[in-house]
Structure formats: structure tokens, C-alpha cells
Scaffold this motif. Structure first.
Motif, short mmCIF file in Angstrom:
data_model
loop_
_atom_site.label_atom_id
_atom_site.label_comp_id
_atom_site.label_asym_id
_atom_site.label_seq_id
_atom_site.Cartn_x
_atom_site.Cartn_y
_atom_site.Cartn_z
N GLY A 360 -5.67 20.25 6.92
CA GLY A 360 -4.75 19.43 7.69
C GLY A 360 -5.36 18.16 8.23
N LEU A 361 -6.44 17.69 7.63
CA LEU A 361 -7.10 16.46 8.09
C LEU A 361 -6.51 15.22 7.42
N LEU A 362 -5.80 15.41 6.33
CA LEU A 362 -5.04 14.33 5.69
C LEU A 362 -3.58 14.78 5.60
N ASP A 363 -2.68 13.84 5.81
CA ASP A 363 -1.26 14.14 5.71
C ASP A 363 -0.82 14.02 4.25
N VAL A 364 -1.29 14.99 3.46
CA VAL A 364 -0.93 15.09 2.05
C VAL A 364 -0.77 16.56 1.70
N GLU A 365 -0.12 16.84 0.60
CA GLU A 365 -0.04 18.21 0.09
C GLU A 365 -0.18 18.17 -1.42
N THR A 366 -0.73 19.27 -1.96
CA THR A 366 -1.04 19.33 -3.39
C THR A 366 -0.30 20.47 -4.06
N SER A 367 0.23 20.20 -5.24
CA SER A 367 0.83 21.23 -6.08
C SER A 367 0.07 21.26 -7.41
N LEU A 368 -0.53 22.41 -7.73
CA LEU A 368 -1.29 22.54 -8.97
C LEU A 368 -0.32 22.66 -10.15
N LYS A 401 2.08 11.08 3.25
CA LYS A 401 2.07 9.81 3.97
C LYS A 401 0.72 9.09 3.90
N ASP A 402 -0.38 9.84 3.93
CA ASP A 402 -1.69 9.17 3.97
C ASP A 402 -2.05 8.49 2.65
N ARG A 403 -1.25 8.67 1.61
CA ARG A 403 -1.47 7.93 0.37
C ARG A 403 -0.98 6.49 0.50
N ILE A 404 -0.30 6.19 1.59
CA ILE A 404 0.10 4.81 1.85
C ILE A 404 -1.14 3.93 2.00
N GLN A 405 -2.19 4.53 2.53
CA GLN A 405 -3.48 3.84 2.64
C GLN A 405 -4.44 4.51 1.66
N PRO A 406 -4.44 4.09 0.40
CA PRO A 406 -5.23 4.78 -0.62
C PRO A 406 -6.72 4.49 -0.51
N PHE A 407 -7.50 5.38 -1.10
CA PHE A 407 -8.94 5.17 -1.18
C PHE A 407 -9.25 3.98 -2.08
N ALA A 408 -8.51 3.87 -3.17
CA ALA A 408 -8.76 2.80 -4.15
C ALA A 408 -7.45 2.50 -4.89
N ARG A 409 -7.52 1.49 -5.75
CA ARG A 409 -6.39 1.17 -6.61
C ARG A 409 -6.86 1.09 -8.05
N VAL A 410 -6.08 1.71 -8.92
CA VAL A 410 -6.30 1.63 -10.36
C VAL A 410 -5.19 0.76 -10.91
N GLY A 411 -5.49 -0.49 -11.19
CA GLY A 411 -4.44 -1.45 -11.49
C GLY A 411 -3.58 -1.63 -10.26
N ASP A 412 -2.28 -1.39 -10.39
CA ASP A 412 -1.41 -1.49 -9.22
C ASP A 412 -1.04 -0.11 -8.66
N ALA A 417 -6.43 8.96 -0.83
CA ALA A 417 -5.77 8.76 0.47
C ALA A 417 -6.81 8.63 1.56
N MET A 418 -6.42 7.98 2.67
CA MET A 418 -7.27 7.87 3.85
C MET A 418 -6.43 8.14 5.09
N SER A 419 -7.05 8.72 6.12
CA SER A 419 -6.38 8.86 7.40
C SER A 419 -6.19 7.47 8.01
N PRO A 420 -5.25 7.31 8.95
CA PRO A 420 -4.99 5.99 9.51
C PRO A 420 -6.23 5.29 10.07
N ASN A 421 -7.18 6.04 10.63
CA ASN A 421 -8.39 5.42 11.19
C ASN A 421 -9.53 5.32 10.17
#
Length: 491
Positions: A360-368, A401-412, A417-421
Motif C-alpha cells: 500500500g505504499l503506491l496507489d496502484v493495483e496489479t492483475s496478473l 492514480k500514482d501512474r499519473i506521475q510515472p517513473f519514466a516515459r517510453v515514447g509518449d 509509478a511514483m508516490s506524490p512526494n
């Protein structure tokens, strides 16, 4: 057709992969067109190939030693352990099934024609092929229907060099004992032995060499002295993490929990070479150090079971305490999935269908999902606006939601993801720290001292060249070359 030599070992982790890589670079430096090959590998340390599949990391390194790009033909069967008694089966770079060990051993002979076909592909543009065996050559309980060692060697009548590790002790007995217990027709393929990882004065082993030669009637090459810089090359076997728990003595402390199904742990290798960093692999039963500056959650071949193990160890408590101190956490691939609110495996991709709450440290969820994403990537880091390259190798989709601030961009497209801070970072991008500018910027921002002159990829090639020269100096490579033969044509 290419002349060939197969390198087998008296046991696991005796240095077969390294010796094969060294032979590949040494004979490439002599002007030969060389190819590596391993019919069957078992490893969760994998690499993405240019033709869009995956192979063992060791074969990717050996391809690099040959100064060529890796292809799926170099490791046609890859087993990736998912459970205590089962593994994902990858054939020619693509996942075909998950099987129990018992089920695979019943079916593995089915894959022999595919391994032979892949080998024959490599023969078309090579002068020499070095074939690496798997585990121990003397596992007679696994000999029936074998495709990894003598089963493959016998199919093509390949000469075999047997490697033993003197650092383990009992190397003379392990070599002679191997020859005593294997089938006489398998024994007939062995053309010599190599003593690996010798420490001290090589002249002290002359009597041992003579004893082996007189007892077996075969040459004993070496001994090959230990080459310390070889530990900086990407390891294949997860046992390397147990042998090597602390690297460097820098002031910036990174801790990594040793997960049971840890995968693609060579992500950590560039960090090991930064003198300002100390990298600690935390073994089960030990807490994650509270004086750590950065916690890295590594990749995993079985994310949910590894996450449950992490919780059982109490490492989730340590991670959250670390975060409350204002310190950073980076999750890579499976580690990224663990940082989120939940991980769902509704279709039983990793075993029994289930869903678990994450850290719960990032506001994301994963489906395998069944679809494995395998691709090389070029990206730009969001925080530093610096290029980095790597690869994706995962089975799952992460949203939130935390994917709004991504770690990086591949093209566009956003990546990770990153936490807001910015304190918590997750990414699917393996190999990110091999990009020198990014690695330095990432560590500098966290307060680590970095080496502006360290060029990770260039250093790997320097080590390969150094080890090849080491082999040339200590082992009669001309004599080894004379034992290589053109394989028998498959029927």
C-alpha cells in the motif's frame, strides 16, 4: 560445420558459465566466429533477446563475449522455478507451460529435437561452438531422457571437458568419481578436465594433475587461478546471492531482501561497482537494517508467494518503518507490484488463484495475466530527464492514480509509478542501473557518492577481455582446441 566442445561440471556453481564465457571471448579474440549454446538452463536470471524471446542471463553474457547479440537459439529450453516443485517452461524464448518437476522429467525428451535444431541453426555461421551443460554431469538419477548434459552430447557425439572447483575441496575425488559413476559410453566422450578457482601457487598442484592424468588417461588442464574481477560479471545462479551478501564499503547503504524466487537480480550489478555504495543482501531470518538509505524490492518469478514470504519475515514492518523515517524505496517488476494496494491472480498464473493486499505504499493495483511482456526498451526518466535503457519481462498489468506521475516515459507512454512526494518508486524496467548517467543522477539525488568515471558496460567488456587473457596465460588453449570436433549430423 562448426567444431564444438561441451563444458560440463562435477557439480552446480563450479564455474561452467564463466569458463564458457572466457573461452568464447578468448577464441573470438583469436579471430574465430564463436557461438555459445546451452540446451537446457534453469534460472530466474533471464535476458530478453533481439528476436523477442528470453534466454538465461549466462548465455546472454556468453553472446556478449562472442561480440554478438543473443538469440533464442542459444538457450532453447529455459526453466524458471515458480514453486518448490515446479517451473515455467520456456521454449525458444516463449512460455509454453508451467509444470511440476515430475511432469517435466517425464516429458523433457520431447524437447530434444528442438534443442538439436537450435544448435544446428548456430552452426551455419560459426567456426566454433562452446556448449554449456547444466548442474552436475554425474547425476545418474536424472540421466534417462536427459537433454542438458550427456543426453545432448551423445545425440551429436560432442567432446566434453569436465570442470571441477578446487575451492570447494575434494576436486580430485569429484573428477575421478564422476568418471567412475557415469555410463561408459558417456565417459568415452570426455576429453579432459579443468581445475577451476585455484588459490595459491599453481605448482603445488602438479602432483594432483599427474594423479588425475594417470588415473583417467586424460589431460588435466590448469589449474586455472581464481580471477577476482569475475565476481563483477552478471551471475547466473541465485546461489551467488548467498555467497555474496555485502558488496563495497561505501557510506550509502542499500538493502535488498533475499526473496525465495528472486529474479533478474543482475539489476543490482551496476550498484555493486559504485564505491560509494554498500549493497546488502538480507538473508531470511534477519531484519532489514534500519540504517539503510534505500530499500530495493527486486524482481520475483512468483510475486504473491514471495510477497507472503516477505510478510512472514516481518520485512513489511521494516519497510514501512523505513518509509516513516523519510527514506526511499524502489520496487522493480515484482517488487513494483508488491508496493501497490493489491495483487490479483484470478486465473492462477502463479499457482492457486488468489488476491492479496500489497504494501500500500503506491496507489496502484496489479492483475496478473497469461500474456508475458518481453521487449527491449529505451526510456527517459521523469525526474532527471535522462535516457535509460533496459527491458520488460513480466506477466501483469498495473493501474492506479500514482501512474499519473510515472517513473519514466517510453515514447509518449508512461512507465512505472511514483508516490506524490517521489519517495516510493516502482518500475517494470529491468537493467535500468546499467545506464551510467541515470544511475549517477538517481544515487546523487539520494545522497550517495558516485564515480563519474565508471562506465558499467565498458567495464564488463574489460573484465571479459581480462579473463580471456587469464585463460590464455594459465591454460593450454591450443590443446583444448585440438579436442574440438565437428558434431555428428542429427537424424
Amino acid at each position: 560445420m562448426a567444431k564444438t566442445l561441451m563444458i560440463m561440471g562435477t557439480g552446480s556453481d563450479v564455474g561452467k558459465s564463466l569458463v564458457t564465457a572466457g573461452l568464447c571471448r578468448a577464441f573470438t579474440n583469436r579471430g574465430h566466429s564463436v557461438r555459445p549454446f546451452k540446451p537446457q538452463n534453469m534460472s530466474n536470471n533471464a535476458a530478453v533477446t533481439a528476436d523477442g524471446g528470453e534466454i538465461g542471463r549466462a548465455q546472454a553474457l556468453q553472446a556478449r563475449a562472442c561480440r554478438i547479440e543473443p538469440t533464442t537459439a542459444m538457450n532453447p529450453v529455459l526453466l524458471k522455478p515458480e514453486q518448490e516443485t515446479g517451473a515455467q517452461v520456456v521454449v525458444r524464448g516463449e512460455r509454453v507451460a508451467s509444470m511440476s518437476a515430475r511432469e517435466y522429467f517425464k516429458k523433457r525428451s520431447v524437447y530434444l529435437p528442438q534443442t538439436v535444431s537450435a544448435f544446428e541453426e548456430l552452426q551455419t555461421d560459426a567456426d566454433l561452438i562452446f556448449v554449456e551443460g547444466a548442474g552436475s554431469a554425474s547425476e545418474i538419477n536424472l540421466r534417462a531422457a536427459d537433454i542438458a548434459n550427456f543426453g545432448f552430447a551423445r545425440a551429436l557425439n560432442l567432446p566434453v571437458m569436465l570442470v571441477g572447483d578446487i575451492h570447494r575441496g575434494g576436486v580430485i575425488a569429484s573428477i575421478i568419481g564422476t568418471l567412475e559413476v557415469i555410463d561408459p559410453a558417456d565417459k568415452a566422450l570426455i576429453v579432459g578436465s579443468l581445475i577451476n578457482r585455484f588459490h595459491g601457487d599453481p605448482n603445488l598442484f602438479e602432483q594432483g594433475k599427474s594423479f588425475i592424468k594417470n588415473r583417467t588417461g586424460l589431460p588435466c588442464w590448469g589449474p586455472l587461478p581464481d580471477y577476482p574481477d569475475a565476481q563483477l560479471l552478471p551471475p547466473e545462479d541465485v546461489l551467488a546471492l548467498d555467497h555474496r551478501q555485502v558488496d563495497q564499503t561505501g557510506d550509502f547503504k542499500i538493502v535488498v531482501p533475499r526473496l525465495p524466487r528472486i529474479a533478474n537480480f543482475d539489476d543490482l550489478d551496476p550498484l555493486r561497482q559504485e564505491e560509494g555504495v554498500s549493497l546488502h543482501i538480507i538473508q531470511p531470518g534477519n531484519p532489514l537494517s534500519m540504517d539503510a538509505d534505500l530499500i530495493i524490492l527486486p524482481g520475483s518469478k512468483s510475486t504473491i508467494s514471495d510477497y507472503e514470504f516477505l510478510v512472514a519475515q516481518g520485512w513489511d514492518i521494516d519497510i514501512k518503518a523505513h518509509v516513516r523515517q523519510g527514506k526511499s524505496v524502489l520496487g522493480i517488476c515484482g517488487g513494483y507490484q508488491m508496493l501497490g494496494r493489491s495483487i490479483a491472480d484470478k486465473n492462477g498464473i502463479e499457482g492457486t488463484p488468489k488476491s492479496v493486499a500489497g504494501l500500500g505504499l503506491l496507489d496502484v493495483e496489479t492483475s496478473l495475466s497469461e500474456q508475458k511482456q518481453l521487449r527491449l526498451e529505451n526510456a527517459v526518466s521523469s525526474t532527471h530527464d535522462l535516457p535509460l535503457s533496459g527491458y520488460h519481462m513480466h506477466m501483469g498489468e498495473t493501474t492506479g492514480k500514482d501512474r499519473i506521475q510515472p517513473f519514466a516515459r517510453v515514447g509518449d507512454q508512461p512507465e512505472g509509478a511514483m508516490s506524490p512526494n517521489g519517495q516510493i518508486v516502482g518500475t517494470y524496467l529491468h537493467g535500468l542501473f546499467a545506464s551510467d548517467q541515470f544511475r549517477r543522477a538517481f544515487l546523487d539525488q539520494l545522497g550517495a557518492k558516485t564515480n563519474a568515471e565508471l562506465e558499467f558496460e565498458a567495464r564488463i567488456d574489460q573484465i571479459l577481455d581480462g579473463f580471456a587473457a587469464h585463460l590464455e596465460h594459465h591454460v593450454n588453449l591450443d590443446q583444448i582446441a585440438q579436442t574440438m570436433k565437428t558434431p555428428r549430423k542429427s537424424t
